[in-house]
Design a protein around this motif. Structure first.
Motif, PDB file in Angstrom:
ATOM      1  N   GLU A 206       0.815  -1.213   0.000  1.00 55.44           N
ATOM      2  CA  GLU A 206       0.000   0.000   0.000  1.00 55.44           C
ATOM      3  C   GLU A 206       0.852   1.268   0.000  1.00 55.44           C
ATOM      4  O   GLU A 206       0.332   2.354  -0.248  1.00 55.44           O
ATOM      5  CB  GLU A 206      -0.914   0.004   1.231  1.00 55.44           C
ATOM      6  CG  GLU A 206      -1.936  -1.126   1.238  1.00 55.44           C
ATOM      7  CD  GLU A 206      -2.704  -1.193   2.551  1.00 55.44           C
ATOM      8  OE1 GLU A 206      -2.458  -0.322   3.419  1.00 55.44           O
ATOM      9  OE2 GLU A 206      -3.528  -2.109   2.710  1.00 55.44           O
ATOM     10  N   MET A 207       2.143   1.130   0.271  1.00 48.83           N
ATOM     11  CA  MET A 207       3.027   2.290   0.333  1.00 48.83           C
ATOM     12  C   MET A 207       3.370   2.782  -1.068  1.00 48.83           C
ATOM     13  O   MET A 207       3.885   2.015  -1.887  1.00 48.83           O
ATOM     14  CB  MET A 207       4.305   1.922   1.081  1.00 48.83           C
ATOM     15  CG  MET A 207       5.421   2.951   0.993  1.00 48.83           C
ATOM     16  SD  MET A 207       5.037   4.483   1.864  1.00 48.83           S
ATOM     17  CE  MET A 207       4.998   3.883   3.540  1.00 48.83           C
ATOM     18  N   PRO A 208       3.084   4.039  -1.398  1.00 47.93           N
ATOM     19  CA  PRO A 208       3.472   4.563  -2.714  1.00 47.93           C
ATOM     20  C   PRO A 208       4.985   4.504  -2.892  1.00 47.93           C
ATOM     21  O   PRO A 208       5.736   4.865  -1.993  1.00 47.93           O
ATOM     22  CB  PRO A 208       2.973   6.018  -2.673  1.00 47.93           C
ATOM     23  CG  PRO A 208       1.904   6.027  -1.627  1.00 47.93           C
ATOM     24  CD  PRO A 208       2.325   5.023  -0.595  1.00 47.93           C
ATOM     25  N   ALA A 209       5.420   4.029  -4.036  1.00 46.21           N
ATOM     26  CA  ALA A 209       6.842   3.842  -4.289  1.00 46.21           C
ATOM     27  C   ALA A 209       7.535   5.175  -4.516  1.00 46.21           C
ATOM     28  O   ALA A 209       6.896   6.215  -4.736  1.00 46.21           O
ATOM     29  CB  ALA A 209       7.038   2.932  -5.506  1.00 46.21           C
ATOM     30  N   PHE A 210       8.848   5.146  -4.465  1.00 49.03           N
ATOM     31  CA  PHE A 210       9.660   6.309  -4.774  1.00 49.03           C
ATOM     32  C   PHE A 210       9.369   6.775  -6.196  1.00 49.03           C
ATOM     33  O   PHE A 210       9.315   5.976  -7.133  1.00 49.03           O
ATOM     34  CB  PHE A 210      11.136   5.962  -4.626  1.00 49.03           C
ATOM     35  CG  PHE A 210      12.073   7.044  -5.114  1.00 49.03           C
ATOM     36  CD1 PHE A 210      12.310   8.165  -4.361  1.00 49.03           C
ATOM     37  CD2 PHE A 210      12.711   6.920  -6.338  1.00 49.03           C
ATOM     38  CE1 PHE A 210      13.168   9.155  -4.807  1.00 49.03           C
ATOM     39  CE2 PHE A 210      13.567   7.894  -6.799  1.00 49.03           C
ATOM     40  CZ  PHE A 210      13.801   9.020  -6.019  1.00 49.03           C
ATOM     41  N   ALA A 211       9.159   8.069  -6.347  1.00 48.39           N
ATOM     42  CA  ALA A 211       8.844   8.634  -7.660  1.00 48.39           C
ATOM     43  C   ALA A 211       9.947   9.613  -8.058  1.00 48.39           C
ATOM     44  O   ALA A 211      10.019  10.716  -7.525  1.00 48.39           O
ATOM     45  CB  ALA A 211       7.493   9.359  -7.618  1.00 48.39           C
TER      46      ALA A 211
ATOM     47  N   ALA B 195       9.465  12.789  -6.104  1.00 49.30           N
ATOM     48  CA  ALA B 195       8.539  13.719  -6.749  1.00 49.30           C
ATOM     49  C   ALA B 195       7.117  13.621  -6.214  1.00 49.30           C
ATOM     50  O   ALA B 195       6.262  14.403  -6.608  1.00 49.30           O
ATOM     51  CB  ALA B 195       8.532  13.477  -8.261  1.00 49.30           C
ATOM     52  N   LYS B 196       6.848  12.674  -5.333  1.00 52.80           N
ATOM     53  CA  LYS B 196       5.498  12.521  -4.799  1.00 52.80           C
ATOM     54  C   LYS B 196       5.331  13.508  -3.649  1.00 52.80           C
ATOM     55  O   LYS B 196       6.064  13.451  -2.664  1.00 52.80           O
ATOM     56  CB  LYS B 196       5.258  11.090  -4.339  1.00 52.80           C
ATOM     57  CG  LYS B 196       3.787  10.779  -4.112  1.00 52.80           C
ATOM     58  CD  LYS B 196       3.578   9.284  -3.935  1.00 52.80           C
ATOM     59  CE  LYS B 196       2.112   8.956  -3.756  1.00 52.80           C
ATOM     60  NZ  LYS B 196       1.291   9.337  -4.912  1.00 52.80           N
ATOM     61  N   THR B 197       4.356  14.375  -3.750  1.00 50.15           N
ATOM     62  CA  THR B 197       4.252  15.489  -2.797  1.00 50.15           C
ATOM     63  C   THR B 197       3.251  15.257  -1.677  1.00 50.15           C
ATOM     64  O   THR B 197       3.102  16.111  -0.823  1.00 50.15           O
ATOM     65  CB  THR B 197       3.854  16.779  -3.547  1.00 50.15           C
ATOM     66  OG1 THR B 197       2.598  16.559  -4.217  1.00 50.15           O
ATOM     67  CG2 THR B 197       4.906  17.155  -4.558  1.00 50.15           C
ATOM     68  N   ASP B 198       2.539  14.138  -1.667  1.00 43.45           N
ATOM     69  CA  ASP B 198       1.496  13.950  -0.657  1.00 43.45           C
ATOM     70  C   ASP B 198       1.855  12.857   0.342  1.00 43.45           C
ATOM     71  O   ASP B 198       0.999  12.153   0.854  1.00 43.45           O
ATOM     72  CB  ASP B 198       0.164  13.616  -1.322  1.00 43.45           C
ATOM     73  CG  ASP B 198       0.221  12.340  -2.157  1.00 43.45           C
ATOM     74  OD1 ASP B 198       1.342  11.864  -2.410  1.00 43.45           O
ATOM     75  OD2 ASP B 198      -0.855  11.841  -2.536  1.00 43.45           O
TER      76      ASP B 198
END
Length: 355
Positions: free
Chosen positions: A113-118, A186-189
């Motif tokens: 569920e963890m958003p990956a590094f962008a 780059a993920k800001t949230d």
């Protein structure tokens, strides 16, 4: 010849079980995992136990020893009194499969569920640039061996099974903090995701996760508390709220040094507009002051700083010998590591070691 010691080990499966007593030989220098292996070879050949490296690096042999979550391969028998009965039980927070083996799939579900590094879309992989100070801040969290001791000791899910769906746990809070502190993510949230989806608000920073971490990661001081502070800033700081109304997303100024960076691009070797000032490499006192004063935790993705090369494409001697980092850091350019223990936002991993 070793001494005979008393062990009490939980035996059973998902349908139930109980503690069984064993008398087993213990030799000098052995750890709890050694004793369990001897039991498997002698009195309890069907005893189930998960392990792999026996060096404290794989995190497989997590179990609870005398009520405290530990790695059995790193818990020496010499830490217990000779007359003391050593009680070994499976991790309490996770479902038992058999004996000392538990089902830790909860943690892998939360990991998915963890958003990956962008990475930034406009920067090629070979052009990534990071300051050493930024590397050190997040490098601590990369030491995690995923033993899940912090997960099992956290009372939010240890005592409340119903919280698991809405709570990711300390292991994934430091993962979120690591990515949020990464200057190239780059993920800001990240902060909003930690609060809304991971259940960051459930944590009341009792620091029990830090106490059991075999890698001595300052989970609470260096990861969870800074994330909580940023969530509060984002949600309740009136200046941040006003700035979000004035500036459109993506137009929020990263620092006052950004404009200076455009004017001094010839000095800093910047190849794109809006990069941070090359504080120290640009030799521009005004730009350096602005860079140190323009720190903004809520900045959008910072662009990498290009090296200050001369006309031949080589670094000048002054750049190679300058005693400061080449670009502003979130801490300011006058901060050196290790940071002092009394720092409110950072506790160095080695501060508790006795010298």
């Amino acid at each position: 010849m070793g001494n005979k010691r008393q062990f009490r080990i939980w035996r059973g499966d998902e349908t139930g079980g109980d503690l069984q007593d064993y008398t087993v030989e213990v030799n000098e220098g052995e750890v709890v995992l050694d004793v369990i292996h001897r039991l498997q070879a002698t009195d309890a050949p069907d005893l189930a136990c998960r392990w792999n490296c026996k060096a404290g690096k794989c995190g497989s042999c997590s179990m609870e020893i005398n009520g405290k979550p530990r790695l059995s391969c790193m818990t020496r028998m010499s830490t217990f009194e000779e007359a003391e009965t050593v009680t070994v039980t499976p991790l309490r927070t996770f479902p038992v499969i058999r004996d000392l083996v538990t089902d830790v799939s909860f943690n892998y579900e939360k990991a998915r569920e963890m958003p990956a590094f962008a990475p930034p879309a406009d920067v090629a992989p070979g052009d990534y640039r990071m300051q050493q100070v930024d590397v050190e801040r997040s490098q601590e969290f990369r030491k995690c061996i995923e033993c899940f001791l912090c997960q099992t000791v956290c009372h939010v899910i240890r005592d409340h099974e119903e919280n698991k769906q809405a709570f990711a746990g300390p292991r994934f809070f430091i993962r979120a903090a690591e990515l949020d502190m990464h200057p190239l993510d780059a993920k800001t949230d990240r902060k909003d995701h930690a609060q809304a989806e991971q259940g960051l608000g459930f944590c009341n920073i009792t620091k029990c996760c830090t106490e059991v971490c075999p890698e001595h990661i300052k989970i609470t001081d260096n990861g969870i508390i800074p994330m909580k502070e940023r969530v509060v800033d984002r949600r309740y700081d009136p200046l941040v709220w006003l700035g979000s109304k004035i500036f459109r997303r993506g137009d929020t100024p990263q620092s006052t040094a950004s404009s200076a960076g455009k004017e001094s691009a010839v000095h800093s070797g910047a190849r794109q507009a809006g990069v941070h000032s090359h504080a120290g490499g640009s030799h521009d006192p005004l730009a350096e002051v602005q860079a140190q004063q323009g720190v903004n935790w809520h900045r959008e993705v910072p662009h990498p700083t290009a090296p200050a090369v001369d006309a031949t494409g080589r670094l000048p001697l002054t750049e190679l010998t300058f005693d400061r980092a080449a670009a502003p850091s979130p801490f300011g350019d006058d901060v050196t590591f290790p940071l002092p223990p009394e720092h409110l936002n950072f506790a160095h991993p080695s501060q508790d070691e006795k010298h």
